[in-house]
Design an enzyme around this catalytic site. Sequence first.
Site, PDB file in Angstrom:
ATOM      1  N   GLU A  45     -59.322  -3.787  -6.935  1.00 41.93           N
ATOM      2  CA  GLU A  45     -59.574  -4.766  -5.570  1.00 41.93           C
ATOM      3  C   GLU A  45     -60.334  -4.118  -4.546  1.00 41.93           C
ATOM      4  OE1 GLU A  45     -55.783  -4.731  -3.266  1.00 41.93           O
ATOM      5  OE2 GLU A  45     -56.241  -6.754  -2.188  1.00 41.93           O
ATOM      6  N   LYS A 118     -56.890 -14.840  -2.592  1.00 43.25           N
ATOM      7  CA  LYS A 118     -55.500 -13.909  -2.775  1.00 43.25           C
ATOM      8  C   LYS A 118     -54.462 -14.955  -1.923  1.00 43.25           C
ATOM      9  CE  LYS A 118     -53.661  -9.292  -1.617  1.00 43.25           C
ATOM     10  NZ  LYS A 118     -54.318  -8.102  -1.291  1.00 43.25           N
ATOM     11  N   CYS A 157     -53.301  -8.205  -6.224  1.00 43.84           N
ATOM     12  CA  CYS A 157     -52.468  -7.010  -5.725  1.00 43.84           C
ATOM     13  C   CYS A 157     -51.138  -7.518  -5.017  1.00 43.84           C
ATOM     14  CB  CYS A 157     -53.074  -6.316  -4.362  1.00 43.84           C
ATOM     15  SG  CYS A 157     -52.538  -4.753  -3.992  1.00 43.84           S
TER      16      CYS A 157
END
Lengths: 300, 300
Positions: A45, A118, A157
Amino acid sequence: MNNQKLKVGVIQQSCNNKQQDNHQSTEKQIRKLADDGVELILLQELHSGLYFCQTENTDHFDQAETLDGPSAVFFSQLAFELNIVLVISIFEKRSAGLYHNTALVIDKQQGVVGKYRKMHIPDDPGFYEKFYFTPGDHQDPFLPIQTSVGKLGVLICWDQWYPEAARLMALKGAEILLYPTAIGWDLNDDKQEQQRQLNAWKIIQQSHAVANGIVVVVANRVGFEKSEAALNDNDGISFWGNSFICGPQGELLVQADDNSKMTISCEIDINKSEQVRRIWPFLRDRRIDAYDDLSKRFRD
Amino acid sequence: MNNQKLKVGVIQQSCNNKQQDNHQSTEKQIRKLADDGVELILLQELHSGLYFCQTENTDHFDQAETLDGPSAVFFSQLAFELNIVLVISIFEKRSAGLYHNTALVIDKQQGVVGKYRKMHIPDDPGFYEKFYFTPGDHQDPFLPIQTSVGKLGVLICWDQWYPEAARLMALKGAEILLYPTAIGWDLNDDKQEQQRQLNAWKIIQQSHAVANGIVVVVANRVGFEKSEAALNDNDGISFWGNSFICGPQGELLVQADDNSKMTISCEIDINKSEQVRRIWPFLRDRRIDAYDDLSKRFRD
C-alpha cells in the site's frame, strides 16, 4: 481438471519521502522477479512514499496523483516491457478536495485495466486515513478485475478485516485475493500485544482463503517510520512486514520476515480452488435466506 | 472499564453407542470442572452417542429425542445441582420425519433457556447430515441466548465455516461464540492434507474472534469411529480434538491435543471485547451500503 499454474510475487519495501527513489528500488525488485518468471506482482500500500497518514497535514495532499499520473505511467511502461501483471497502489486525486486510496491493475501490453478504491477506511491514532481518503463509491462494489492471468479481487489494508469484502469478491468470481497493506506495531505496546496483533492480521487474511477456497496474496510495508508528531523515538509505526501468499485452505506457501526489504514468490495453481471447494463446498450451503441483517449496522 | 471474569470449560470426549455411558462420563468431567470453579461448560456436537452420520441409515432416527427428552432432563438436573451454565447438543426429534441438530442452553436453576438449530448442514462422504437434519428455520435467525453468565452465540460445526453466522451473532450482541463440533480426518488422506484441514479449521474459528473482537469457545470430538460401511480399517473418521478457547484477538488461551479425552478451561474477561474493539473498531466501518449481494447465492 487442468492445472493452471501461475508464478506470483510480492515486494516488501521500506520507503523514503522521494517518489523517484522508491520507484527505482521497486523497479529493481520487479525486474528481479520478472527474471525469475513471475507473471503477477503485488506491491504494498502507498509504495511511492512514506505512510503519511500518521498525522493530519494538508500539505500531504500534494503527493496525490491522478489515475493517469506518474505512477500509472511508470509502472505501465514496466509491465509493458516485462510483459507482466502489476497491482500498484496510489494516493489518488480525483478532484480538488476529493482523494482516494486506490489500487490499479496493469495488465502487460494493455496498460491499466481496472482500479479499486479502498472501501473500508480506518481512523485510529497513527492511521488518520479518514482525513485523507474518501471511501470507495463504486457503482457495483467489490468487483474483481479481469486480467490475462485471472480474475483479481483487489482489496486494500483495512478491508482485510472484513469477511464481507472477501466474500463479495469470491461471489463475483475472483480467483485470487490481493491485499496491499501498510500495518505495523506501536513500539509503546508490549511484545505480547504486538504478537497478538500480528497473529490476528495473519489469521484474518488466511481465513478469507479458507472461507472462500481461494489463494490470498498479501504485501506489507516494512521498517520504522517516525511520526511527524513524535514526542519520543518510539513514536511512529514499525511496519511488520510478514507479507505472504497462502493457498485455498489458508496454508502458508511463502512468507517474508518482519524486518527485511525482500521479495517473495511462489507458483500457485488457480484450479486448486476447484478441488478444495469440492471437498468443502461452503458456497453451496450459505443460508442466503437468513443473511439480510448483514446489511444492518447493528441488530438492535 | 470493569472486568467481568468468567471461568469457561470444554469437554473433549470419545463416545460409544450407549447414551447412558456417555452421559455418565460427561457428568464426571462436568463435576470436575465445576469443582474447579468453571461456570460455563461447552459439550461437543452430538455427545450422547457415536457420530452416526457416516452412513444414511433410517434406524438412527431412533436415537433422536425431543427438546424435553432424556438429555435435556439429565443435564438440567446437573446444571441445577452444580449451579452452572451448560451448552449441550442433541439429535432433536421435532416431529415424525422432522429432525434437527440442536444445541440447548441450560442456565443454572432456570433449566433450558434457549435452543439453536444448526443452520448450515454439511453433506459430503462420511458426513451425510442433509439426510438426518433439517436446517434451522428460526423466525429470527442467529439469535444469541441470554444467560446469567452472558449472551451466548451458539453455532454448530459446519456453521463454523461461515463468517456470516458469526457476524450476525455479534451484531445481535453475542458476548461469546460457542461451537460444538464433530470433525476429523479421513485416514486415507496424506499427513499434509490432514494438517492443512486442521489448520484451516482453527484459522476460520479464530478469525471469527478477530473479525468480531469476541471470545470463541470450541468443543470437538476425539478418537476414531469406524464407518458402518467400512471396507478397510481406515474407513471412518479420526476426530481430531484440538478443542480450544481463544480471546478476542484470536489468541489461543488454552487448547486440547488431538488424541486425548480431556477437559480444558480458563478464565476469560468478557469486557476485553470492549477494549479490543476500541483499538480495532471494525464494527464502526462496515460498508453496509455495499453488502446487499451477501444475500445472493452468486453474483452472476
